[in-house]
Design a protein around this motif. Structure first.
Motif, PDB file in Angstrom:
ATOM      1  N   GLN A 175      -1.177  -6.453   7.288  1.00  0.00           N
ATOM      2  CA  GLN A 175      -2.164  -6.087   6.258  1.00  0.00           C
ATOM      3  C   GLN A 175      -1.697  -6.500   4.871  1.00  0.00           C
ATOM      4  O   GLN A 175      -2.491  -6.703   3.979  1.00  0.00           O
ATOM      5  N   VAL A 215      -1.326  -5.229  -3.140  1.00  0.00           N
ATOM      6  CA  VAL A 215      -1.637  -6.517  -2.520  1.00  0.00           C
ATOM      7  C   VAL A 215      -1.912  -6.283  -1.040  1.00  0.00           C
ATOM      8  O   VAL A 215      -1.166  -5.577  -0.378  1.00  0.00           O
ATOM      9  N   ALA A 249      12.917  -8.512   9.639  1.00  0.00           N
ATOM     10  CA  ALA A 249      11.663  -8.152   8.963  1.00  0.00           C
ATOM     11  C   ALA A 249      10.658  -9.304   9.045  1.00  0.00           C
ATOM     12  O   ALA A 249      11.027 -10.475   8.917  1.00  0.00           O
ATOM     13  N   ALA A 264       4.078  -6.299   6.665  1.00  0.00           N
ATOM     14  CA  ALA A 264       3.048  -5.894   7.626  1.00  0.00           C
ATOM     15  C   ALA A 264       1.873  -6.860   7.490  1.00  0.00           C
ATOM     16  O   ALA A 264       1.603  -7.359   6.393  1.00  0.00           O
ATOM     17  N   ILE A 311      13.334 -10.766  -0.043  1.00  0.00           N
ATOM     18  CA  ILE A 311      14.638 -10.109  -0.127  1.00  0.00           C
ATOM     19  C   ILE A 311      14.541  -8.824   0.687  1.00  0.00           C
ATOM     20  O   ILE A 311      13.750  -7.942   0.363  1.00  0.00           O
ATOM     21  N   SER A 359       8.298  -4.914   4.238  1.00  0.00           N
ATOM     22  CA  SER A 359       8.519  -5.395   5.598  1.00  0.00           C
ATOM     23  C   SER A 359       7.653  -6.595   5.960  1.00  0.00           C
ATOM     24  O   SER A 359       8.011  -7.381   6.825  1.00  0.00           O
ATOM     25  N   ASP A 383      21.009  -6.270   0.611  1.00  0.00           N
ATOM     26  CA  ASP A 383      20.563  -5.056  -0.066  1.00  0.00           C
ATOM     27  C   ASP A 383      19.956  -5.432  -1.409  1.00  0.00           C
ATOM     28  O   ASP A 383      20.620  -6.032  -2.251  1.00  0.00           O
ATOM     29  N   LEU A 384      18.703  -5.070  -1.604  1.00  0.00           N
ATOM     30  CA  LEU A 384      18.010  -5.483  -2.821  1.00  0.00           C
ATOM     31  C   LEU A 384      18.714  -4.960  -4.067  1.00  0.00           C
ATOM     32  O   LEU A 384      18.687  -5.597  -5.117  1.00  0.00           O
ATOM     33  N   ARG A 422       0.830  -1.192   0.000  1.00  0.00           N
ATOM     34  CA  ARG A 422       0.000   0.000   0.000  1.00  0.00           C
ATOM     35  C   ARG A 422       0.872   1.252   0.000  1.00  0.00           C
ATOM     36  O   ARG A 422       0.582   2.222  -0.696  1.00  0.00           O
TER      37      ARG A 422
HETATM   38  C1  LIG Z   1      -6.311  -0.427   7.659  1.00  0.00           C
HETATM   39  C2  LIG Z   1      -5.010  -0.661   6.949  1.00  0.00           C
HETATM   40  C3  LIG Z   1      -5.013  -1.333   5.746  1.00  0.00           C
HETATM   41  C4  LIG Z   1      -3.802  -1.578   5.081  1.00  0.00           C
HETATM   42  N1  LIG Z   1      -3.836  -2.263   3.921  1.00  0.00           N
HETATM   43  C5  LIG Z   1      -2.674  -2.575   3.325  1.00  0.00           C
HETATM   44  C6  LIG Z   1      -2.671  -3.342   2.116  1.00  0.00           C
HETATM   45  O1  LIG Z   1      -3.712  -3.716   1.572  1.00  0.00           O
HETATM   46  N2  LIG Z   1      -1.477  -3.646   1.560  1.00  0.00           N
HETATM   47  C7  LIG Z   1      -0.294  -3.244   2.120  1.00  0.00           C
HETATM   48  O2  LIG Z   1       0.763  -3.593   1.585  1.00  0.00           O
HETATM   49  N3  LIG Z   1      -0.274  -2.507   3.219  1.00  0.00           N
HETATM   50  C8  LIG Z   1      -1.433  -2.153   3.833  1.00  0.00           C
HETATM   51  N4  LIG Z   1      -1.394  -1.385   4.942  1.00  0.00           N
HETATM   52  C9  LIG Z   1      -0.121  -0.754   5.333  1.00  0.00           C
HETATM   53  C10 LIG Z   1       0.801  -1.678   6.097  1.00  0.00           C
HETATM   54  O3  LIG Z   1       0.485  -1.602   7.484  1.00  0.00           O
HETATM   55  C11 LIG Z   1       2.260  -1.247   5.958  1.00  0.00           C
HETATM   56  O4  LIG Z   1       2.392   0.093   6.331  1.00  0.00           O
HETATM   57  C12 LIG Z   1       2.812  -1.408   4.551  1.00  0.00           C
HETATM   58  O5  LIG Z   1       2.499  -2.679   4.036  1.00  0.00           O
HETATM   59  C13 LIG Z   1       4.308  -1.225   4.589  1.00  0.00           C
HETATM   60  O6  LIG Z   1       4.812  -1.159   3.291  1.00  0.00           O
HETATM   61  P1  LIG Z   1       6.301  -1.540   2.944  1.00  0.00           P
HETATM   62  O7  LIG Z   1       6.580  -2.921   3.405  1.00  0.00           O
HETATM   63  O8  LIG Z   1       6.471  -1.217   1.518  1.00  0.00           O
HETATM   64  O9  LIG Z   1       7.149  -0.452   3.745  1.00  0.00           O
HETATM   65  P2  LIG Z   1       8.027  -0.572   5.048  1.00  0.00           P
HETATM   66  O10 LIG Z   1       7.269  -1.161   6.152  1.00  0.00           O
HETATM   67  O11 LIG Z   1       8.618   0.777   5.232  1.00  0.00           O
HETATM   68  O12 LIG Z   1       9.155  -1.612   4.683  1.00  0.00           O
HETATM   69  C14 LIG Z   1      10.237  -1.353   3.858  1.00  0.00           C
HETATM   70  C15 LIG Z   1      11.150  -2.546   3.948  1.00  0.00           C
HETATM   71  O13 LIG Z   1      12.182  -2.430   3.004  1.00  0.00           O
HETATM   72  C16 LIG Z   1      13.387  -2.884   3.562  1.00  0.00           C
HETATM   73  N5  LIG Z   1      14.492  -2.240   2.843  1.00  0.00           N
HETATM   74  C17 LIG Z   1      14.811  -0.935   2.827  1.00  0.00           C
HETATM   75  N6  LIG Z   1      15.869  -0.725   2.029  1.00  0.00           N
HETATM   76  C18 LIG Z   1      16.229  -1.929   1.525  1.00  0.00           C
HETATM   77  C19 LIG Z   1      17.240  -2.357   0.644  1.00  0.00           C
HETATM   78  N7  LIG Z   1      18.099  -1.502   0.089  1.00  0.00           N
HETATM   79  N8  LIG Z   1      17.330  -3.663   0.356  1.00  0.00           N
HETATM   80  C20 LIG Z   1      16.455  -4.553   0.905  1.00  0.00           C
HETATM   81  N9  LIG Z   1      15.471  -4.196   1.731  1.00  0.00           N
HETATM   82  C21 LIG Z   1      15.344  -2.893   2.036  1.00  0.00           C
HETATM   83  C22 LIG Z   1      13.302  -2.494   5.006  1.00  0.00           C
HETATM   84  O14 LIG Z   1      14.129  -3.332   5.805  1.00  0.00           O
HETATM   85  C23 LIG Z   1      11.828  -2.698   5.305  1.00  0.00           C
HETATM   86  O15 LIG Z   1      11.572  -3.987   5.815  1.00  0.00           O
HETATM   87  C24 LIG Z   1      -2.581  -1.125   5.629  1.00  0.00           C
HETATM   88  C25 LIG Z   1      -2.584  -0.449   6.837  1.00  0.00           C
HETATM   89  C26 LIG Z   1      -3.770  -0.218   7.502  1.00  0.00           C
HETATM   90  C27 LIG Z   1      -3.728   0.486   8.819  1.00  0.00           C
END
Ligand SMILES: Cc1cc2nc3c(=O)[nH]c(=O)nc-3n(C[C@H](O)[C@H](O)[C@H](O)COP(=O)(O)OP(=O)(O)OC[C@H]3O[C@@H](n4cnc5c(N)ncnc54)[C@H](O)[C@@H]3O)c2cc1C
Ligand SMILES: Cc1cc2nc3c(=O)[nH]c(=O)nc-3n(C[C@H](O)[C@H](O)[C@H](O)COP(=O)(O)OP(=O)(O)OC[C@H]3O[C@@H](n4cnc5c(N)ncnc54)[C@H](O)[C@@H]3O)c2cc1C
Ligand SMILES: Nc1ncnc2c1ncn2[C@@H]1O[C@H](COP(=O)(O)O)[C@@H](O)[C@H]1O
Lengths: 433, 369, 272
Positions: free
Chosen positions: B301, B279, B321, B299, B315, B297, B334-335, B265
Motif C-alpha cells: 500500500q 504516501v 524488508a 508495504a 535505509i 518496510s 540502523d537508521l 500511514r
Molecule cells: C487498506 C489499506 C490502506 C493502506 N494505505 C496505506 C498508505 O496509503 N500508506 C502507507 O504507508 N501504508 C498504508 N497502509 C498500511 C501498510 O499496510 C503498512 O502497515 C504501513 O505502510 C507500514 O508502515 P511502516 O513501514 O512505517 O511500518 P513497519 O511495517 O512497522 O516497518 C518499520 C520498518 O522499520 C525498520 N526499522 C525499525 N527500526 C529501524 C532502525 N533502527 N533502523 C532502520 N530501520 C529500522 C523495520 O525493519 C521495518 O522494516 C494501508 C493498509 C491498508 C490495509
C-alpha cells in the motif's frame, strides 16, 4: 434490535466446524457458522489429502461433485538418508474407486465447497468475522463476541469450538491454554505449479489419479519431522512438518529446512521445472492423547484441531468425525430439550468409543518417537541406507559377509535390544499404516 | 487476444468517413486560483508529440471569466489555436455548466483527441463530458502513442502501477484522456510562436446551470507539505520510533532544494506527521526525483504511492524488508547510525567540492572566461 | 414499506466488488499480474458512500438501495452492504455485461436506476481496480441529474428539495448547492466508515438479493448494444507488465563505508 438465539454457534468453518454445522442443519437446528477468513479455507493450510470416511457419511457420493484434485491410488513411504532414500510403495486402482485411498484437495477450493453444503442445508455462514471473546453466564459459555457492542454478540444453547489449533474459544473459556511447543509441529508447504501431463508422466499416473509420497528420516537436520509430496491436478503440494520445540533448537528460519528438503537428491527431481505459486505455514497438533483438552466442558464442545485431535498426516478425517459427533450430541439435546452441561457430555462418551480415540491410544507412543530425537531421525535412516548401499553394490564380496556387516552396523549404531524395543513399542505404532 | 486486436480495426467505410470528420488535438486549459494549472501546460507537450505524428493542429480550450489573458502563455507552450469561452456564469467550476459549454464547442468543432489534466475538477469535467458526447475516456494516463492505424494509444498504470494497459477508442471521437500530472515536462516557452484565438459563446439555459456555487475556499498549501511537488522526499516509517526523531529526517531534507518530509500511514496515524504527507494507497501518489525510504518496510500500500520516483534510496535494518526490492540504492543498517553519517558525509563532500572549485578558480589564469 | 419509502430520501447507491489490491502479486518471471485466487472485497471507497447513505438515513429516515453490476460473486459486496444497514440489494449480472468500460457500466446502471424512485444517487469516488472516478459522473449524465464529486460533507434539506455539499479539492474546498435528485461521489474525507457487525451479517444473510440479467434490463427498455465489451467505446487491446526495474545496489556491513558509497552514487546522479 432483538438478539436472537441460535440452537448452536459453530466457530470456525474448517472441516470440523462445517461438519458439525452440516450435521445440525440437516437435523433442522438453527446454526450460525462463524469464520474469520474472507471465505472458508482462505488462510487454511494442510498437506492435501482428504479421506473418504467420514465425509461420505455426510455427503453420499461426494466424489461426484466435490472439488477433488486427484484420487490417490499410489502410496509411497520413503525413508531418507543423507543423500539416498529407501522406499516402500503400494499402488492399486481399487483405491481410486470412490476415493477409497483418499483424494488430494486445495483448501481454498474444498473448504468453500464444503461450507456451501452446510449453508444449503440451512446453516447461516458468516465470514470475515473473527470471534474474540466468549460470553459466560452462571459458569457456562452461552455466547460469543466478535467485536464491541451488543450488535457483535451472539447467543446459543451450545457452542462448538472448531477454530483450529490456537482455538480462541477454548482459550477464552479457560478450557485450555495455548499449546506447548512440544505438542505442536510447524507445517510448511509450497504449492508448486507443473503441467498436469508432466505430473502424470513423472509420477507414472493415469489422468485424474494421484500419488502421495510421505518422507521420514533425514528431513529436518536430524530433528524429528516428516515431509510430503502430494500430487494435485496441475500443482504439487510439497511440505514438511517439524516439531516446534525442535525448530526452536535448530535456530534457523523454517523455510531453510523446507528448501533443504526440496533440494534433497531423492526429492528434487520430482519438483524440477516447477514454479512456486504459494508458500504457507501452519501449526499442527502433535501432542497425542495426553494433550487433548476436556471435550465437553462448560457448554463448549471442542472438535478437530481445537481439541488437538490430529495424528499427522490424518487430521481432516478426525476433524470431520468429531464435528459429526458434536453435531449429533447437540441434535440429541434439542430432541430432549435438555442442553445441560451434563447432557452435552454425551459427546465425550461418543468420542471415547470412536476411531479417533482408538487410533490415538494405539499411537500413544508416537509422541515419544517425535520427541526422543536422534535415533529415529538419523541413526535408523543412516543404518538402513548404509546397509542397502552396501548390499546393492555388486563388488565380489559375498552376501554372507555383507549381512554380517549389516548386523554390525545395527549393533554399533543402535543396538539390537533397542531396535526390538523401538520397533515394538514406538515405530510400529508410529507408522500411518 | 487476436480477436481483441481485431476489435480495434475499423473497416466499415461509413464509420471511417464519420471518424475522418474529427480533426485536431485539443487540451483543456484549466484555470484554478487565478492561474493555469501546471498540468494544463504539461498537456501541451503531449499534444504536440501526437500532432507531430498525425499532422494535426493543437488547440487549447479556456473556460471561465477573464481568461483570455492566458492565451499568450498557451500559445508560447505549444497551442496553435486557443478557444476562449468567457461567461459570467462560468466564473468558477460547476460540473453542469462547464460540461454543457465545452460540449457545445466540441460538437461544433469535432476534435479527434481531447486531453485533460488528471486534476480533480478537470477529471470531473472530462467524465461528465465523455458521458454527454457518448465517447470513451481513459483515466490517469501517463503516456500517449499513435499506432499504425492512426489511433491514439492511451497508456495507463492499473492496479496501483502493477500493470500497464493500453486503452483504445477505435470507433468513437473525440478520443478523450486524462493525463496524470508530471507525465510530460512543460516545454520552454516560446513567445514568438504564432497562434490564433477564437471566442465561443455557449447557449446556456437555466437547466444547464442547476448547480449553485456558494463558496470557493482556497488555502495555499504549506510548501513543506506539498509532497506532490517536491523534488526530493525524505519519507519515514515506524522505524523512527518517535515524533521527535523525525527531526533527523528534516535535517536530511534540509540539505536539498525543494525537499519535504513524508511518511507511511502508520506514522501519520500515530500523529508523528500530518496526514497530508502520507504516501500510499490511501494517501498521496508522489513521483519525486529522489525518494529516501527510511525505517519503513515497503508495504504494497505504501509502494503504490511512490514507485514512480526516479531514484529510491532505502535505509532499513532488516535486509529482508520489501523496500529493498524496489530501491535503486539501499543500505542495510540502523537508521540512527546511517542517517547522521549520511548528513555529515553529504555536507563534507559539498564543502570539499566547493573548496576544490574555489582552488580551481584561483588557479585559473586571469583573462579566461 | 410505503411509509418507509415515503418519509425520508430514497437513496440509490452503486457499489462494486473489486480484487483486494493488497493481495495482488506479480509473477516473478513474467511480471504479469496473478489474478487467480485473489480475494474480492467491497470497493473500499464505496464504504465512504455507504457511510454517507447510512448517516443520511439515520437523520432523515428513508430507504437505501444498493446496486452492483458484476459477476455472481459480487453478491458478497452487496451482502456486506446489507450487513452495514442497506435495505435492499440488486445485482445486475450477465455475461453480456462483461468487460464493460465506464461508459457502458454507467449506462447499464442507469437502466436499472430509472426503474426505481430516488432522490439521491451515491457512488464511491473510485474503484481501486480501475481507479477511473468516471462511473459516477457518467451515471449522472445518463440520468440527466446534476452531480458533484469529491464530496466530503452533505447537508440534505428536510423538504427534500436540495442539498448543500462540500467538495474536497487539492488546495481547498467548494461549497455547492444542488437540487434533488442529484448524484454525489463521496470522498474519504467524509469520515471513518463503520464496520459491519455480526448481527448485521446474520440479518443480511437472510435478505434476498434481487438479480437482473441483460434480458430483464432489455425488458425495462435497455438497448443491449450498449452492454459490456460490445457497447464500450474504449477497450484494452494489450496489457503489459511495467518496465522491470533493474535490481538495486544494496550495501550492508560497515555503515560508514555504505554511506560513502551512497553519497558517491548520489553525486553521480547530481544530487550532492
Ligand atoms: C487498506 C489499506 C490502506 C493502506 N494505505 C496505506 C498508505 O496509503 N500508506 C502507507 O504507508 N501504508 C498504508 N497502509 C498500511 C501498510 O499496510 C503498512 O502497515 C504501513 O505502510 C507500514 O508502515 P511502516 O513501514 O512505517 O511500518 P513497519 O511495517 O512497522 O516497518 C518499520 C520498518 O522499520 C525498520 N526499522 C525499525 N527500526 C529501524 C532502525 N533502527 N533502523 C532502520 N530501520 C529500522 C523495520 O525493519 C521495518 O522494516 C494501508 C493498509 C491498508 C490495509
Ligand atoms: C502442513 C500440514 C499438512 C497437513 N496434512 C494433512 C493431510 O494431508 N491430511 C489431513 O487429513 N490432515 C492434514 N493436516 C491436518 C489438518 O489440516 C487439520 O487437522 C484439519 O484442518 C483440522 O480441521 P479443523 O476444522 O479442526 O481446523 P482448521 O482447518 O484449522 O479450521 C479452523 C477454522 O477456524 C477458523 N478460525 C480460527 N479462529 C477463529 C476465530 N477466532 N473466529 C472465527 N473463526 C476462526 C479458521 O479460519 C479456520 O477456517 C495437515 C496440517 C498441516 C498444517
Ligand atoms: N460495476 C459497477 N457496479 C456498481 N457500481 C459501480 C461499478 N463500477 C463502478 N461503480 C461505482 O462507481 C464508482 C467509481 O468507480 P470508477 O469510475 O470505476 O473508479 C465506484 O466507487 C462505484 O460506486
Amino acid at each position: 434490535m432483538s438478539t436472537e438465539k441460535f440452537d448452536a454457534i459453530v466457530v470456525g468453518a474448517g472441516p470440523a466446524g462445517t461438519s458439525a454445522a452440516l450435521t445440525m442443519a440437516k437435523g433442522g437446528l438453527s446454526v450460525a457458522l462463524i469464520e474469520r477468513g474472507e471465505s472458508p479455507g482462505a488462510k487454511n493450510v494442510f498437506g492435501g489429502v482428504v479421506y473418504k470416511w467420514p465425509l461420505e457419511e455426510m455427503i453420499p457420493k461426494f466424489w461426484e461433485k466435490a472439488p477433488i484434485e486427484r484420487k490417490i491410488i499410489d502410496h509411497r513411504m520413503v525413508i531418507l538418508g543423507k543423500d539416498s532414500g529407501f522406499s516402500v510403495s503400494y499402488k492399486d486402482d481399487y483405491l481410486g474407486m470412490e476415493t477409497r485411498g483418499g483424494f488430494t484437495a486445495l483448501r481454498s477450493r474444498f473448504d468453500p465447497w464444503f461450507a456451501q453444503q452446510a449453508e444449503e442445508a440451512g446453516a447461516t455462514l458468516v465470514t470475515s468475522m473473527p470471534v474474540s471473546e466468549v460470553i459466560e453466564e452462571g459458569g457456562r459459555v452461552v455466547g460469543i463476541r466478535a467485536g464491541r457492542g451488543k450488535e457483535n454478540e451472539l447467543y446459543a444453547q451450545a457452542i462448538v469450538a472448531a477454530d483450529g489449533v490456537m482455538s480462541t474459544v477454548l482459550q477464552k473459556a479457560g478450557i485450555r491454554g495455548p499449546p506447548a511447543a512440544e505438542d505442536v509441529a510447524i507445517g510448511l508447504k509450497e504449492v508448486i505449479e507443473l503441467p498436469s501431463d508432466t505430473i502424470e508422466s513423472r509420477f507414472n499416473l493415469k489422468r485424474g489419479y494421484g500419488a502421495r509420497l510421505d518422507y521420514l528420516g533425514s528431513v529436518a537436520r536430524g530433528k524429528s519431522g516428516g515431509g510430503f509430496v502430494y500430487t494435485n491436478s496441475n500443482t504439487l503440494s510439497v511440505g514438511i512438518a517439524v516439531l516446534l520445540s525442535h525448530l526452536l533448537e535448530l535456530r534457523c528460519k523454517p523455510y531453510e529446512i523446507l528448501d533443504e528438503f526440496k533440494s534433497h537428491p531423492v526429492v528434487a527431481p520430482l519438483l524440477e521445472g516447477g514454479r512456486v505459486k504459494e508458500y504457507q505455514a501452519h501449526l499442527i497438533p502433535e501432542g497425542g492423547l495426553q494433550s487433548i483438552p476436556p471435550l465437553a466442558s462448560r457448554g463448549v464442545l471442542a472438535v478437530g484441531d481445537a481439541a488437538m485431535l490430529c495424528l499427522y498426516p490424518e487430521g481432516t478425517n478426525m476433524a470431520m468425525a468429531s464435528g459429526v459427533m458434536a453435531g449429533k450430541t447437540i441434535l440429541e439435546s434439542k430432541k430432549t430439550g435438555d442442553f445441560s452441561i451434563q447432557r452435552l457430555m454425551l459427546y465425550e462418551r461418543l468420542m471415547k468409543e470412536s476411531y479417533i480415540f482408538k487410533e490415538h491410544s494405539r499411537k500413544k507412543n508416537y509422541h515419544n518417537v517425535l520427541t526422543s530425537g536422534d535415533r529415529f531421525n538419523t541413526d535408523y535412516p543412516d543404518a538402513i541406507t548404509e546397509i542397502m548401499r552396501n548390499i546393492l553394490v555388486v563388488d565380489g564380496v559375498d552376501r554372507g559377509t555383507k549381512h554380517a556387516a549389516a548386523r554390525k552396523v545395527i549393533r554399533d549404531k543402535v543396538g539390537y535390544v533397542r531396535v526390538l524395543r523401538d520397533l515394538y513399542r514406538d515405530i510400529w505404532s508410529a507408522l500411518p499404516w | 487476444m487476436s480477436a481483441q486486436s481485431q476489435f480495434g480495426v475499423v473497416t466499415d467505410s461509413e464509420t471511417l468517413r464519420r471518424l475522418a470528420e474529427y480533426k485536431g488535438i485539443w487540451t483543456y486549459a484549466e484555470v484554478e486560483s487565478g492561474q493555469l494549472t501546471e498540468v494544463s501546460l504539461e498537456l501541451l507537450t503531449g499534444a504536440r508529440s501526437i500532432a507531430k505524428k498525425t499532422g494535426e493542429q493543437v488547440a487549447s480550450v479556456l473556460v471561465g471569466q477573464d481568461v483570455e489573458r492566458f492565451v499568450a502563455e498557451l500559445s508560447a507552450l505549444g497551442a496553435d489555436k486557443v478557444f476562449v469561452i468567457q461567461e459570467p456564469r462560468l466564473q468558477s467550476y460547476a460540473s453542469d455548466s462547464y460540461t454543457e459549454a465545452v460540449a457545445q464547442l466540441t460538437r461544433e468543432k469535432k476534435p479527434s483527441v481531447f486531453l485533460f489534466g488528471a486534476n480533480r475538477n478537470a477529471r470531473d469535467l472530462a467524465a461528465r463530458l465523455a458521458g454527454r458526447l457518448n465517447t470513451g475516456l481513459a483515466a490517469d494516463c501517463i503516456k500517449l502513442e499513435v499506432n499504425e492505424r492512426g489511433q491514439l494509444e492511451q497508456i495507463r498504470p492499473d492496479f496501483g502501477g502493477k500493470e500497464l494497459s493500453v486503452v483504445l477508442a477505435p470507433r468513437h471521437r473525440p478520443q478523450m484522456t486524462t493525463i496524470r500530472p508530471g507525465s510530460y515536462r512543460k516545454q520552454e516557452p516560446d513567445y514568438t510562436r504564432v497562434s490564433s484565438s477564437e471566442y465561443f459563446v455557449p447557449k446556456l439555459s437555466e437547466n444547464h446551470c442547476r448547480i449553485k456555487v456558494l463558496k470557493n475556499v482556497r488555502q495555499p498549501i504549506d510548501p513543506s507539505e506539498d509532497i506532490e511537488k517536491a523534488t526530493v522526499l525524505v519519507s519515514g516509517g515506524m522505524g523512527l520510533r518517535s515524533k521527535q526523531n523525525f527531526e533527523l529526517l528534516r535535517r536530511l531534507a534540509g540539505l536539498f532544494d525543494n525537499a519535504s518530509v513524508a511518511g507511511t500511514r502508520s506514522v501519520c496515524e500515530k500523529g508523528w506527521l500530518p496526514s497530508s504527507v502520507q504516501v500510499g494507497q490511501s494517501g498521496k501518489t508522489v513521483s519525486p526525483k529522489l525518494y529516501f525510504a527510511v525505517g519503513l518496510s515497503g508495504a504494497i500500500q505504501h509502494l503504490v504511492g511512490m514507485q514512480n520516483s526516479e531514484i529510491v534510496v532505502a535505509i532499513n535494518s532488516d535486509a529482508e524488508a520489501q523496500i529493498f526490492k524496489v530501491c535503486t540504492y539501499g543500505i542495510v543498517g540502523d537508521l540512527f547510525q546511517v542517517v547522521p553519517l549520511l548528513i555529515d558525509e553529504i555536507k563534507k563532500v559539498r564543502v570539499e567540492r566547493k573548496l576544490m572549485r574555489e582552488t580551481v578558480t584561483v588557479g585559473t589564469p586571469a583573462g579566461d572566461p | 414499506m410505503v411509509s418507509e419509502a415515503g418519509v425520508g430520501p430514497n437513496i440509490l447507491l452503486a457499489v462494486k466488488q473489486v480484487p483486494d489490491v493488497s493481495e495482488l502479486r506479480l509473477d516473478p518471471v513474467t511480471h504479469s499480474l496473478l489474478r487467480e485466487g485473489v480475494p474480492s472485497v467491497l470497493n473500499p471507497y464505496d464504504r465512504y458512500a455507504l457511510e454517507a447513505g447510512l448517516r443520511l438515513k439515520e437523520i432523515h429516515g428513508g430507504r437505501l438501495t444498493v446496486v452492483s453490476m458484476g459477476p455472481p460473486q459480487a453478491r458478497k459486496a452487496l451482502q456486506e452492504s446489507l450487513a452495514l444497514g442497506a435495505d435492499e440489494a440488486v445485482l445486475l449480472t450477465d455475461r453480456a455485461f462483461a468487460a464493460a468500460d465506464t461508459w457502458a457500466t454507467a449506462y447499464t446502471l442507469s437502466v436499472f436506476a430509472k426503474t426505481i424512485p430516488f432522490n439521491m444517487v451515491l457512488t464511491g469516488l473510485k474503484a481501486i481496480d480501475g481507479e477511473t472516478s468516471q462511473v459516477g459522473a457518467e451515471l449522472a449524465e445518463f440520468l440527466d441529474i446534476p452531480h458533484a464529486s469529491y464530496v466530503r460533507k452533505i447537508d440534505l434539506r428536510g423538504d427534500m428539495q436540495g442539498v448543500t455539499i462540500e467538495r474536497q479539492l487539492e488546495n481547498g474546498y467548494d461549497v455547492w448547492e444542488l437540487p434533488l435528485p442529484c448524484l454525489l461521489m463521496v470522498a474519504k474525507e467524509f469520515g471513518q466508515p463503520r464496520l459491519a457487525t455480526l448481527q448485521g451479517y446474520i440479518r443480511a444473510k437472510r435478505q434476498k438479493i434481487r438479480i437482473l440479467t441483460a434480458h430483464d434490463l432489455e425488458a425495462l427498455g435497455a438497448n443491449s448494444a450498449y452492454f459490456g465489451l460490445k457497447g464500450s467505446p474504449t477497450f484494452i487491446p494489450k496489457v503489459s507488465p511495467p518496465p522491470a526495474k533493474p535490481p538495486g545496489t544494496i550495501w550492508s556491513g560497515d555503515p560508514k563505508e555504505s554511506v560513502r558509497k551512497l553519497v558517491d552514487a548520489l553525486s553521480r546522479e547530481g544530487f550532492v
